[in-house]
Design a protein around this motif. Structure first.
Motif, PDB file in Angstrom:
ATOM      1  N   ASN A   7      -6.162   7.862 -14.527  1.00 53.48           N
ATOM      2  CA  ASN A   7      -5.002   6.974 -14.583  1.00 53.48           C
ATOM      3  C   ASN A   7      -3.781   7.607 -13.945  1.00 53.48           C
ATOM      4  OD1 ASN A   7      -4.120   4.400 -15.181  1.00 53.48           O
ATOM      5  ND2 ASN A   7      -3.187   5.025 -17.139  1.00 53.48           N
ATOM      6  N   ASN A   8      -3.999   8.421 -12.909  1.00 54.73           N
ATOM      7  CA  ASN A   8      -2.904   9.023 -12.148  1.00 54.73           C
ATOM      8  C   ASN A   8      -2.679   8.194 -10.877  1.00 54.73           C
ATOM      9  OD1 ASN A   8      -2.605  11.197 -13.971  1.00 54.73           O
ATOM     10  ND2 ASN A   8      -4.246  12.331 -12.920  1.00 54.73           N
ATOM     11  N   LEU A   9      -1.429   7.934 -10.522  1.00 53.32           N
ATOM     12  CA  LEU A   9      -1.116   7.177  -9.313  1.00 53.32           C
ATOM     13  C   LEU A   9      -1.371   8.064  -8.105  1.00 53.32           C
ATOM     14  CD1 LEU A   9       0.047   4.668  -7.909  1.00 53.32           C
ATOM     15  CD2 LEU A   9       2.329   5.696  -8.164  1.00 53.32           C
ATOM     16  N   CYS A  10      -2.155   7.576  -7.180  1.00 57.06           N
ATOM     17  CA  CYS A  10      -2.543   8.377  -6.013  1.00 57.06           C
ATOM     18  C   CYS A  10      -2.345   7.603  -4.714  1.00 57.06           C
ATOM     19  CB  CYS A  10      -4.006   8.801  -6.106  1.00 57.06           C
ATOM     20  SG  CYS A  10      -4.401   9.795  -7.561  1.00 57.06           S
ATOM     21  N   LEU A  11      -2.081   8.372  -3.636  1.00 58.87           N
ATOM     22  CA  LEU A  11      -2.068   7.814  -2.290  1.00 58.87           C
ATOM     23  C   LEU A  11      -3.454   7.954  -1.690  1.00 58.87           C
ATOM     24  CD1 LEU A  11       1.032   8.588  -2.781  1.00 58.87           C
ATOM     25  CD2 LEU A  11       1.184   8.696  -0.273  1.00 58.87           C
ATOM     26  N   ALA A  18      -0.345   8.463   7.241  1.00 50.17           N
ATOM     27  CA  ALA A  18       0.680   7.637   7.867  1.00 50.17           C
ATOM     28  C   ALA A  18       2.069   8.217   7.647  1.00 50.17           C
ATOM     29  CB  ALA A  18       0.606   6.211   7.314  1.00 50.17           C
ATOM     30  N   CYS A  19       2.230   9.000   6.567  1.00 49.18           N
ATOM     31  CA  CYS A  19       3.533   9.598   6.273  1.00 49.18           C
ATOM     32  C   CYS A  19       3.695  10.996   6.885  1.00 49.18           C
ATOM     33  CB  CYS A  19       3.738   9.701   4.759  1.00 49.18           C
ATOM     34  SG  CYS A  19       3.891   8.099   3.935  1.00 49.18           S
ATOM     35  N   LYS A  62       8.598   7.083  -0.468  1.00 43.18           N
ATOM     36  CA  LYS A  62       9.404   5.942  -0.909  1.00 43.18           C
ATOM     37  C   LYS A  62      10.048   5.228   0.278  1.00 43.18           C
ATOM     38  CE  LYS A  62      10.530   7.598  -5.566  1.00 43.18           C
ATOM     39  NZ  LYS A  62      11.633   8.010  -6.486  1.00 43.18           N
ATOM     40  N   GLU A  63      10.464   6.027   1.267  1.00 40.10           N
ATOM     41  CA  GLU A  63      11.064   5.418   2.454  1.00 40.10           C
ATOM     42  C   GLU A  63      10.039   4.569   3.209  1.00 40.10           C
ATOM     43  OE1 GLU A  63      13.453   6.763   6.524  1.00 40.10           O
ATOM     44  OE2 GLU A  63      12.800   8.266   5.068  1.00 40.10           O
ATOM     45  N   LYS A  64       8.786   4.996   3.164  1.00 38.78           N
ATOM     46  CA  LYS A  64       7.726   4.295   3.888  1.00 38.78           C
ATOM     47  C   LYS A  64       7.231   3.080   3.121  1.00 38.78           C
ATOM     48  CE  LYS A  64       4.388   3.876   7.007  1.00 38.78           C
ATOM     49  NZ  LYS A  64       4.657   3.525   8.412  1.00 38.78           N
ATOM     50  N   TYR A  65       6.966   3.237   1.819  1.00 36.20           N
ATOM     51  CA  TYR A  65       6.309   2.178   1.045  1.00 36.20           C
ATOM     52  C   TYR A  65       7.179   1.579  -0.060  1.00 36.20           C
ATOM     53  CZ  TYR A  65       2.099   4.040   3.251  1.00 36.20           C
ATOM     54  OH  TYR A  65       1.166   4.453   4.159  1.00 36.20           O
ATOM     55  N   GLY A  66       8.362   2.195  -0.315  1.00 35.65           N
ATOM     56  CA  GLY A  66       9.138   1.781  -1.473  1.00 35.65           C
ATOM     57  C   GLY A  66       8.645   2.525  -2.705  1.00 35.65           C
ATOM     58  N   ASN A  67       9.106   2.097  -3.858  1.00 32.32           N
ATOM     59  CA  ASN A  67       8.691   2.739  -5.095  1.00 32.32           C
ATOM     60  C   ASN A  67       7.181   2.559  -5.257  1.00 32.32           C
ATOM     61  OD1 ASN A  67       8.101   3.419  -7.795  1.00 32.32           O
ATOM     62  ND2 ASN A  67      10.186   2.855  -8.425  1.00 32.32           N
ATOM     63  N   ILE A  72       2.188  -0.503  -5.850  1.00 30.78           N
ATOM     64  CA  ILE A  72       0.782  -0.640  -6.250  1.00 30.78           C
ATOM     65  C   ILE A  72       0.540  -1.929  -7.031  1.00 30.78           C
ATOM     66  CG2 ILE A  72       0.984   0.570  -8.462  1.00 30.78           C
ATOM     67  CD1 ILE A  72      -1.735   1.872  -7.811  1.00 30.78           C
ATOM     68  N   VAL A  73       1.583  -2.417  -7.707  1.00 27.09           N
ATOM     69  CA  VAL A  73       1.432  -3.662  -8.464  1.00 27.09           C
ATOM     70  C   VAL A  73       1.309  -4.860  -7.530  1.00 27.09           C
ATOM     71  CG1 VAL A  73       2.576  -5.204 -10.081  1.00 27.09           C
ATOM     72  CG2 VAL A  73       2.619  -2.747 -10.482  1.00 27.09           C
ATOM     73  N   LYS A  74       2.124  -4.876  -6.492  1.00 23.38           N
ATOM     74  CA  LYS A  74       2.111  -6.033  -5.591  1.00 23.38           C
ATOM     75  C   LYS A  74       1.132  -5.875  -4.435  1.00 23.38           C
ATOM     76  CE  LYS A  74       5.845  -4.428  -2.575  1.00 23.38           C
ATOM     77  NZ  LYS A  74       7.209  -4.689  -2.059  1.00 23.38           N
ATOM     78  N   GLN A  75       0.539  -4.734  -4.278  1.00 25.51           N
ATOM     79  CA  GLN A  75      -0.304  -4.478  -3.105  1.00 25.51           C
ATOM     80  C   GLN A  75      -1.480  -5.446  -2.982  1.00 25.51           C
ATOM     81  OE1 GLN A  75      -1.793  -0.483  -2.832  1.00 25.51           O
ATOM     82  NE2 GLN A  75      -2.621  -0.782  -0.770  1.00 25.51           N
ATOM     83  N   PRO A  76      -2.237  -5.767  -4.058  1.00 23.00           N
ATOM     84  CA  PRO A  76      -3.353  -6.710  -3.891  1.00 23.00           C
ATOM     85  C   PRO A  76      -2.921  -8.067  -3.345  1.00 23.00           C
ATOM     86  CG  PRO A  76      -3.522  -5.565  -5.989  1.00 23.00           C
ATOM     87  CD  PRO A  76      -2.181  -5.216  -5.434  1.00 23.00           C
ATOM     88  N   LEU A  77      -1.722  -8.495  -3.767  1.00 21.99           N
ATOM     89  CA  LEU A  77      -1.249  -9.797  -3.288  1.00 21.99           C
ATOM     90  C   LEU A  77      -0.874  -9.729  -1.815  1.00 21.99           C
ATOM     91  CD1 LEU A  77      -0.650 -12.681  -4.244  1.00 21.99           C
ATOM     92  CD2 LEU A  77       1.691 -11.950  -4.728  1.00 21.99           C
TER      93      LEU A  77
END
Length: 679
Positions: A7-11, A18-19, A62-67, A72-77
């Motif tokens: 349950n760790n947020l990962c890139l 890309a960054c 954050k500059e590339k993708y935002g928070n 990650i919440v809106k990415q599937p949409l």
């Protein structure tokens, strides 16, 4: 981005590259500056822990993708929208192929609004997908529906989607979209705003444009003065001559027809269509009339006086093949009539048969709208359609027809050789210049009589047919024939005799309209141009069709066969009747077989007559009806016979309401038991 098993947020690997790039990734990983989970081929499946990144690298992410936690919440949409971009919506708002939305002025939507509405339509598709497929919602978001609407609002704000973020208003918009389709997203109020115009209502606009459209072509100052007088009286704003000039220049296409006429409007504003000639013969046919530029002498008599007109000009109707302007057919007359046009096409078909040995129909006709009703159901329109073949009407300009080129230099080059050419000895500017009236008057006494006009025109047409092509190698006739034999498409519409006569034939008209042609045992006999004709009738039409009325259609160039029809069930092509030699000495090869065949036909007809009797008797026997007994009773009334059949058949009650009338016989008594008891 995604969460790993802990349950760790990962890139994901690609997002990290890309960054920072591949080289930085390898160095960071080697020095232990980042925490990496998993291994795979080409680093597939590798995840980089976001919290393990140094602060400066988090800032770059954050500059590339935002928070990242919001991303990650809106990415599937957003991913669904990227993958399932609504191409149909784009085509509609883009007016692709002229099948989509256009503004009130006829132009397309500006590109920024096209993209805005397409994006909104695609997001509605995504929202509908996740709100109707709960498994997809659980798989991609792992949240409940109420939380999903909150995410949708955040995505709409973050991605600047042209939809209301409020859940209630958004649902109303989605409902309207599903009911109305793509137009529901268009903000009509954004387009067509005319608040800055001084002439902005329809009445004022029409008044000003009507003043500009006057064929007097008034000066802008005069028009502005006239308009301002009307404007003051009707509470409108006044305008300057410059405003009139601007309106005239910007909207001249709306007034050019009234100011300068149809031809000027066509040449200035109508789109030009550049055409390529057909690639094979009979693909495109042109036809038109032409008042021949030759003078003939016409002599008439009135009240015992002789009147001489030395400037008579005949009219010819010409049919050409657009392949190489080859003249297929023509007809000459006093004036253009429907029958003259038909005769020209019949002449064209006769010439095609003469050249090729067969009747071949053209694929398309291009002609003017002379005497053709708008509904295309009149006599001439039906004739030119050729029973469903293409009929294309050209615009009312000479440049749209190849045949006008034939009537130009090629024809006048030949006509100049005749002394009665109406354009001979012209002063300048070629064949269309004004003729020398004095020179014509001197030669008028020797102009040929009008009875020679057909021969002169025939000679002229033959010269056109045998004139050389521009390359000088083949004549137009040789070129046409060579192309015809090399093209399967040109030969694809070969006509049967029946179809040829049906399309181009002439209906035989009897002198007395009260009379009619009938099928007789002696054949089909009629007279045409003082010549008696007799045609055979196929045996299958005997005896049922004897004495039936029919119409006869014929080809004036070939009377060997005709088409016979009653426009119902009778329809056949027949040849002229060949008399059977009565003397054996007169019989030659084929006469014996012909006699045998005719006798067999007579036997077959006799057998049909016998079969009628036999079949009828068998049917009566099955119904147990004795016609002879009915006759012996002394009364043979239709009502009694009908009652007898109903009584025997057991279906009397079913037909009791049928009324049977007989004007001469007495009314039959009601049958109670049997017909024989009543008699």
């Amino acid at each position: 981005m995604k969460y790993n098993e802990e349950n760790n947020l990962c890139l994901e690997h690609a997002e990290y590259l890309a960054c920072f790039g591949l080289h930085s990734y390898k160095n960071h990983k080697k020095r232990g500056e980042i925490k990496v989970y998993g291994r795979g081929c080409n680093e597939n499946g590798v995840l980089i822990d976001y919290e393990s990144l140094p602060p400066e690298r988090k800032a770059i992410v954050k500059e590339k993708y935002g928070n990242p936690y919001e991303y990650i919440v809106k990415q599937p949409l957003t991913d669904w929208v990227t993958i399932n971009w609504n191409q149909k919506a784009f085509d509609f708002y883009n007016n692709t192929n002229g099948k989509g939305y256009t503004l009130p002025n006829g132009l397309n939507l500006p590109e920024k609004y096209r993209d805005k509405y397409t994006k909104a339509a695609t997001y509605i598709d995504a929202i509908s997908h996740y709100t109707t497929d709960k498994q997809a919602l659980k798989r991609d978001f792992n949240i409940k529906m109420a939380a999903f609407w909150s995410i949708v609002a955040d995505v709409i704000k973050a991605e600047k989607v042209g939809l209301p973020p409020n859940e209630t208003r958004l649902k109303e918009k989605i409902k309207a979209y599903k009911a109305q389709g793509f137009p529901a997203l268009i903000e009509a109020y954004r387009f067509g705003n005319d608040n800055s115009k001084k002439v902005k209502d329809q009445e004022a606009e029409d008044t000003l444009m009507n003043l500009i459209a006057l064929d007097n072509k008034h000066d802008d100052v005069v028009i502005s003065q006239a308009y301002n007088m009307w404007a003051i009286e009707n509470g409108r704003k006044t305008i300057t001559p410059q405003a009139v000039g601007y309106r005239r220049r910007e909207h001249y296409h709306e007034v050019v027809m009234a100011r300068e006429g149809k031809a000027a409007a066509y040449n200035k504003y109508n789109k030009q269509i550049k055409q390529a000639r057909p690639m094979a013969p009979l693909m495109l046919i042109n036809s038109d009339d032409n008042v021949l530029d030759l003078y003939f002498t016409e002599t008439t008599y009135s009240n015992g006086r002789k009147n001489t007109n030395r400037y008579y000009r005949p009219v010819m109707y010409v049919v050409i093949d657009a392949l190489n302007d080859y003249v297929l057919g023509y007809a000459v007359g006093e004036t253009v009539t429907i029958e003259l046009i038909k005769e020209a096409y019949r002449n064209a078909m006769a010439h095609i048969i003469e050249l090729t040995g067969g009747a071949y129909l053209w694929h398309q006709i291009k002609t003017d709208k002379w005497s053709i009703d708008p509904a295309l159901k009149g006599d001439l329109a039906t004739f030119l359609k050729m029973g469903g073949e293409t009929l294309f009407f050209t615009a009312s300009v000479a440049q749209s027809k190849y045949i006008e080129r034939v009537f130009g230099k090629p024809l006048h080059k030949i006509l100049k050789m005749y002394p009665n050419y109406s354009g001979a000895n012209i002063t300048a500017h070629g064949a269309n210049a004004r003729p020398n009236a004095e020179a014509l008057q001197k030669r008028s006494a020797s102009f040929p009589d009008k009875q020679h006009a057909p021969a002169v025109i025939e000679m002229t047409i033959n010269q056109l047919r045998h004139s050389l092509m521009p390359d000088g190698e083949l004549t137009r006739q040789e070129y046409w024939l060579k192309a015809f034999h090399e093209s399967q498409l040109s030969q694809s519409k070969r006509l049967s005799v029946e179809r040829k006569i049906e399309i181009l034939g002439v209906k035989h008209q009897l002198r007395d309209p009260r009379e009619s042609l009938r099928l007789q045992p002696a054949g089909l006999n009629f007279q045409l141009n003082n010549i008696k004709y007799s045609f055979d009738i196929p045996a299958k039409y005997f005896p049922e069709c004897v004495n039936k009325k029919v119409d006869v259609y014929y080809d004036p160039a070939d009377m060997s066969q005709v088409l016979v029809t009653d426009h119902n069930g009778i329809r056949f092509v027949t040849s002229q009747y060949v008399l059977q030699p009565s003397a054996v000495a007169d019989m030659h090869d084929g006469h014996g077989q012909m006699l045998h065949d005719r006798k067999q036909e007579k036997k077959a007809i006799t057998q049909k007559l016998e079969d009628f009797v036999t079949s009828r008797q068998e049917r009566l026997q099955r119904a147990e009806i004795d016609a002879q007994s009915i006759l012996q009773a002394g009364v043979l009334v239709k009502a009694i016979n009908h009652k007898a059949q109903k009584q025997i058949g057991g279906y009397e009650d079913q037909y009791d309401d049928v009324l049977i009338e007989h004007k001469t016989a007495p009314k039959a008594p009601k049958i109670t038991q049997s017909i024989y008891d009543e008699m």
